[in-house]
Motif scaffolding. Structure first.
Motif, short mmCIF file in Angstrom:
data_model
loop_
_atom_site.label_atom_id
_atom_site.label_comp_id
_atom_site.label_asym_id
_atom_site.label_seq_id
_atom_site.Cartn_x
_atom_site.Cartn_y
_atom_site.Cartn_z
N ASN A 9 0.83 -1.21 0.00
CA ASN A 9 0.00 0.00 0.00
C ASN A 9 0.87 1.26 0.00
N ILE A 10 0.56 2.18 -0.91
CA ILE A 10 1.22 3.48 -0.94
C ILE A 10 0.18 4.52 -0.49
N VAL A 11 0.55 5.32 0.52
CA VAL A 11 -0.38 6.26 1.13
C VAL A 11 0.12 7.68 0.88
N PHE A 12 -0.75 8.53 0.34
CA PHE A 12 -0.38 9.91 0.01
C PHE A 12 -1.12 10.91 0.89
N ASP A 13 -0.41 11.95 1.29
CA ASP A 13 -1.05 13.17 1.77
C ASP A 13 -1.64 13.89 0.55
N MET A 14 -2.57 14.81 0.77
CA MET A 14 -3.12 15.57 -0.35
C MET A 14 -2.34 16.86 -0.61
N GLY A 15 -2.53 17.88 0.24
CA GLY A 15 -1.92 19.18 0.00
C GLY A 15 -0.40 19.13 0.01
N GLY A 16 0.21 19.61 -1.05
CA GLY A 16 1.66 19.60 -1.16
C GLY A 16 2.22 18.33 -1.75
N ASN A 91 -8.99 26.26 -4.41
CA ASN A 91 -7.72 26.28 -3.67
C ASN A 91 -6.86 25.04 -3.88
N ASN A 92 -7.46 23.93 -4.27
CA ASN A 92 -6.72 22.69 -4.54
C ASN A 92 -6.68 22.43 -6.04
N VAL A 93 -5.48 22.23 -6.55
CA VAL A 93 -5.30 21.94 -7.98
C VAL A 93 -4.39 20.72 -8.10
N ALA A 94 -4.82 19.72 -8.86
CA ALA A 94 -4.01 18.51 -9.02
C ALA A 94 -2.61 18.86 -9.52
N ILE A 114 -5.29 7.74 0.49
CA ILE A 114 -5.06 9.12 0.88
C ILE A 114 -5.25 9.23 2.39
N LEU A 115 -4.31 9.92 3.06
CA LEU A 115 -4.42 10.24 4.49
C LEU A 115 -4.07 11.71 4.64
N SER A 116 -5.05 12.56 4.93
CA SER A 116 -4.81 14.00 4.84
C SER A 116 -5.58 14.79 5.90
N ASN A 117 -5.00 15.91 6.32
CA ASN A 117 -5.67 16.86 7.20
C ASN A 117 -6.53 17.80 6.34
N VAL A 118 -7.79 17.51 6.23
CA VAL A 118 -8.72 18.37 5.49
C VAL A 118 -10.09 18.32 6.14
N SER A 119 -10.90 19.32 5.87
CA SER A 119 -12.23 19.41 6.48
C SER A 119 -13.20 18.42 5.86
N ARG A 120 -14.35 18.28 6.51
CA ARG A 120 -15.37 17.34 6.05
C ARG A 120 -15.81 17.62 4.61
N ARG A 121 -15.73 18.87 4.21
CA ARG A 121 -16.20 19.23 2.88
C ARG A 121 -15.48 18.43 1.79
N LEU A 122 -14.21 18.13 2.02
CA LEU A 122 -13.43 17.39 1.03
C LEU A 122 -13.80 15.91 0.98
N THR A 123 -14.49 15.42 1.99
CA THR A 123 -14.91 14.01 2.00
C THR A 123 -15.73 13.68 0.76
N ASP A 128 -12.94 15.64 -7.15
CA ASP A 128 -12.98 16.73 -8.13
C ASP A 128 -11.61 17.37 -8.32
N VAL A 129 -10.69 17.14 -7.38
CA VAL A 129 -9.41 17.85 -7.44
C VAL A 129 -8.18 16.95 -7.47
N VAL A 130 -8.27 15.71 -6.97
CA VAL A 130 -7.07 14.86 -6.94
C VAL A 130 -6.77 14.30 -8.33
N PRO A 131 -5.50 14.03 -8.62
CA PRO A 131 -5.15 13.39 -9.89
C PRO A 131 -5.59 11.94 -9.90
N ALA A 132 -5.95 11.42 -11.07
CA ALA A 132 -6.39 10.02 -11.22
C ALA A 132 -7.44 9.67 -10.17
N PRO A 133 -8.57 10.37 -10.14
CA PRO A 133 -9.52 10.26 -9.03
C PRO A 133 -10.12 8.88 -8.80
N GLU A 134 -10.17 8.04 -9.83
CA GLU A 134 -10.78 6.72 -9.66
C GLU A 134 -9.77 5.66 -9.24
N SER A 135 -8.53 6.07 -8.98
CA SER A 135 -7.46 5.11 -8.71
C SER A 135 -7.29 4.75 -7.23
#
Length: 206
Positions: A9-16, A91-94, A114-123, A128-135
């Motif tokens: 398993n490869i786990v990514f943060d989102m922002g940055g 504010n978020n761009v792939a 994905i393991l990230s510090n983000v608000s519920r809205r991003l749930t 809509d913003v991450v690259p390869a969203p269905e992956s």
């Protein structure tokens, strides 16, 4: 640390990492006044209320109701309110090139999370913003669970949510504190602080 191909398993943060986050993008969509942009940046995006959104301890409605009175005028408050309603759209761009990296991992047979510090809205809107969203095989956000990286509990909750063995996971984050906490939790990790995809591809052996 094992060879990267040995991790299931490869786990990514989102922002940055997966996305570039720029706090002022939304505000700039609604005004070109640099003073208003600066005021909203300081009063809203660097507030305790904004941190509470990532923690999941405050609703959007309560958050904005506390922020607006601290702004200087009705005009600024109106722009701030509109910014708050739409920040997740701007504010978020792939990050360029990240889709190919994520897809290469999937093609190799590894799962991607994905393991990230983000608000519920991003749930509901992160795809809509991450690259390869269905992956992605799963996404875990701080705003859902009242915990933030680098608190140890958030890593444990992440493992439990997806029934993961920490020793079979490799985590990529742009903040050293989060990386160190990950390693203490049993999940090997690397700090992606250069924003250079070639560095990332080298670590991931892509």
């Amino acid at each position: 640390m094992k060879r990267i191909t040995e991790y299931k398993n490869i786990v990514f943060d989102m922002g940055g990492v997966l996305v570039d986050y720029t706090a002022d993008n939304a505000t700039k969509h609604f005004t070109d006044d640099p003073e208003i942009i600066k005021e909203i940046h300081n009063v809203m995006f660097y507030s305790q209320e904004w941190l509470a959104l990532d923690l999941g301890s405050m609703t959007d409605e309560k958050d904005i109701s506390r922020i607006l009175p601290r702004l200087s005028s009705d005009k600024v408050r109106e722009i701030a309110k509109t910014t708050f309603e739409h920040w997740h759209e701007y504010n978020n761009v792939a990050r360029e090139g990240m889709a190919e990296i994520v897809e290469a991992l999937k093609k190799r047979g590894q799962k991607v999370y994905i393991l990230s510090n983000v608000s519920r809205r991003l749930t509901d809107t992160y795809k809509d913003v991450v690259p390869a969203p269905e992956s992605y095989d799963g996404a875990f956000f701080s705003g859902e669970v009242l915990a933030l990286k680098p608190q140890p509990i958030i890593y444990q909750m992440f493992f439990e949510r997806f029934s993961l063995n920490p020793s079979e996971c490799f985590f990529i984050d742009d903040l050293e504190d989060n990386v160190n906490a990950s390693i203490k939790s049993g999940m090997d990790a690397w700090c992606f602080d250069t924003a250079d995809n070639e560095d990332l591809k080298r670590i991931l052996e892509i």
